[in-house]
Design a protein around this motif. Structure first.
Motif, mmCIF file in Angstrom:
data_model
loop_
_atom_site.group_PDB
_atom_site.id
_atom_site.type_symbol
_atom_site.label_atom_id
_atom_site.label_comp_id
_atom_site.label_asym_id
_atom_site.label_seq_id
_atom_site.Cartn_x
_atom_site.Cartn_y
_atom_site.Cartn_z
ATOM 1 N N ILE A 1 37.292 44.070 42.315
ATOM 2 C CA ILE A 1 37.061 45.235 43.446
ATOM 3 C C ILE A 1 37.581 44.932 44.746
ATOM 4 O O ILE A 1 38.069 45.765 45.447
ATOM 5 C CB ILE A 1 35.456 45.509 43.344
ATOM 6 N N ASP A 2 37.437 43.575 45.163
ATOM 7 C CA ASP A 2 37.971 43.243 46.464
ATOM 8 C C ASP A 2 39.446 43.455 46.623
ATOM 9 O O ASP A 2 40.076 43.986 47.566
ATOM 10 C CB ASP A 2 37.560 41.605 46.815
ATOM 11 N N GLY B 1 37.322 50.694 45.466
ATOM 12 C CA GLY B 1 36.974 50.168 44.291
ATOM 13 C C GLY B 1 35.456 50.596 44.063
ATOM 14 O O GLY B 1 34.624 50.955 44.862
ATOM 15 N N SER C 1 32.617 42.227 40.870
ATOM 16 C CA SER C 1 33.642 41.619 40.725
ATOM 17 C C SER C 1 34.801 41.422 41.673
ATOM 18 O O SER C 1 34.717 42.162 42.483
ATOM 19 C CB SER C 1 34.602 42.168 39.348
ATOM 20 N N THR C 2 35.497 40.086 41.562
ATOM 21 C CA THR C 2 36.593 39.903 42.622
ATOM 22 C C THR C 2 37.821 41.243 42.499
ATOM 23 O O THR C 2 38.348 41.286 43.333
ATOM 24 C CB THR C 2 37.287 38.716 42.315
#
Lengths: 297, 232
Positions: free
Chosen positions: A181-182, A191, A178-179
């Motif tokens: 985590i970034d 993350g 998923s974004t």
């Protein structure tokens, strides 16, 4: 004798399953009662997708099944519930299809298969905490947003942590790929991805990780589900514009979605849907977000 | 291909984690598998049946369930099993940081793969002529000596191809760790497909190639070994 014993064992297993099912059924999440419109004769131009849906009385909608408050389907539920689902019902009702009826096929779309499902026409619409991004817009249609949310932090209720800044170098959980985590990594935490949000919540509850981070609306749903055990903390540190996905190139579909959403904003059904689903977790009903113009392809 | 090439470092790092998972659990599973096969063919009845039970249970359980047991069930039974203490050891090599989730993945993969190693080796042990073991015993070697000096070397040679298959299966099985918190190749692939849905096919191909390379290198090495160990 042997037969009787195995029968008893089966009965025991069956009982365990039915008890487990009862536990699941307790999740709340009803929104406004939307009723199907009845003026579809000539409402949509011939040949448009809306006319097809209205004539056949059938539509399939992709939603999430594992996000309490947004899109969630318990073991005992016939149809999923949550804010995404309620907005979907508003759209479906405008096509003169009963949102509670058999005309709507609810399809589980996980984050990985939302674009392929739209491209293959497996689903007509996607409302699955689907944030609008430019790259996604290059392969599927997206309009909205019907909700703006941002990433926050979910921690155990007895934790001292107040924001993600206190978790430098610590592991914070989210969903694989998923974004979110970034963003966690950008904030200096590490993350860690799991397959679903519920697994991540499990990891927070058993103390393996200190917190979990993703859209505030998703976290609020889990906090409401585990009242007193989990709490959402900190300011939002990203902006996600949650929109509706539709088949690429269908500008009329986009315009219809925008019109229907505008009506829902004006008539207050949008606000009712919000209060009925995300309201119980303590989130105040926001102002309806401004809709994007439809792109022409 | 841009999505992969623009951040090729991340691609290599992801396969690095895949390789570490494979190398560590590969070696550990060979050791544990050899130990298990020694128990299974050994003279002590209790150990024989214990090892047989273990192999039967774990080999018949899907890997995802083995993983889930260690990730979700074990920590609720005994909190030390959430491996948070492993994070405090702070083990890293270069840019590879080995965290608690990596440790859990290694354990799940090792326990699972060792049962297959054990069964592959057992077929090798069965192929060793009974006279060999009897002769070894006749010259006064204890059970350990019979195994390490006479039976196991021949068993390894005989079961090299199935052992290589087990290790190749392990390489592919490491992908299961992606959904349990380890940032290996499939994990990276999923984050790319989510960010760049327009390049879906290219991303899949790039990651398939990565696996093919690792597997091909492994089978090449096993072929060379097979040739070298061939009985003249």
């Amino acid at each position: 004798m042997r037969f009787k014993r195995s029968l008893a064992a089966f009965a025991g297993i069956g009982l365990a399953f039915s008890l487990a099912a009862c536990g699941e059924a307790g999740t709340e999440g009803g929104g406004a009662d939307v009723e199907a419109a009845d003026d579809c004769e000539g409402k949509f131009d011939d040949g448009t997708q809306m006319a097809q849906w209205a004539d056949s009385g059938e539509i399939s909608v992709g939603v999430k099944y594992d996000q309490p408050g947004l899109g969630f389907k318990g073991a005992a539920d016939d149809i999923p519930k949550g804010f995404d689902v309620e907005v979907a019902k508003i759209l479906v009702a405008d096509l003169c299809i009963d949102p509670q009826g058999d005309g709507v096929e609810w399809v589980e779309t996980v984050s990985d298969n939302r674009e392929p499902f739209l491209q293959q026409e497996r689903v007509g619409l996607v409302l699955a905490s689907y944030s609008i991004t430019d790259d996604r817009r290059s392969v599927v249609g997206q309009t909205g947003p019907y909700m703006i949310t941002g990433q926050q932090l979910l921690v155990p209720a007895d934790s001292d942590i107040e924001s993600i800044d206190e978790l430098q170098g610590q592991e914070v959980c989210s969903v694989t790929g998923s974004t979110s985590i970034d963003r966690i990594n950008e904030k200096g935490a590490k993350g860690v991805g799991f397959d679903s949000y519920s697994e991540c919540v499990q990891k927070v509850m058993d103390g393996t990780v200190d917190g979990m981070s993703t859209d505030g609306s998703i976290l609020a749903g889990f906090a409401a589900e585990n009242e007193g055990e989990l709490s959402v903390v900190g300011d939002e540190f990203s902006e996600e514009r949650i929109g509706v996905g539709y088949q690429p190139g269908n500008t009329e579909t986009c315009e219809w979605i925008n019109e229907t959403l505008t009506t829902a904003y004006d008539e207050g059904t949008w606000a009712e849907a919000f209060e009925g689903t995300l309201g119980p977790s303590g989130v105040e009903t926001p102002e309806p977000p401004e809709l994007d113009d439809c792109q022409t392809f | 291909m841009d999505a992969v090439l623009n951040d090729f470092d991340a691609y290599l790092r992801a396969f690095g984690f895949t390789l570490w998972l494979f190398l560590i659990s590969g070696v550990l599973s060979l050791i544990l598998g050899t130990f298990l096969v020694a128990l299974r063919v050994g003279p002590v009845a209790v150990l024989r049946s214990a090892a047989a039970t273990y192999v039967t249970v774990v080999r018949n359980t899907p890997l995802v369930i083995v993983f889930a047991t260690f990730q979700f069930t074990a920590p609720t039974l005994w909190s030390a099993l959430n491996f948070r203490w492993f994070d405090r050891l702070d083990i890293s090599i270069g840019q590879f940081q080995f965290n608690q989730f990596f440790a859990t993945a290694v354990i799940a993969l090792t326990l699972y793969t060792s049962t297959f190693v054990c069964e592959a080796l057992r077929s090798g042990v069965n192929s060793v002529d009974i006279g060999q073991a009897e002769a070894a015993r006749a010259i006064g070697l204890p059970f350990g000596g019979v195994m390490t000096n006479v039976v196991l070397p021949q068993a390894f040679r005989a079961s090299l191809p199935p052992l290589a298959s087990v290790q190749i299966a392990l390489i592919k099985n490491t992908s299961v760790a992606a959904v349990f918190g380890v940032a290996e190749a499939v994990y990276q692939m999923r984050s790319l497909t989510r960010d760049f849905p327009s390049q879906l096919n290219e991303i899949f191909i790039a990651f398939a190639i990565g696996y093919i390379i690792i597997v091909e290198v492994t089978s090449f090495l096993s072929n060379r070994l097979e040739r070298r160990w061939r009985v003249a």
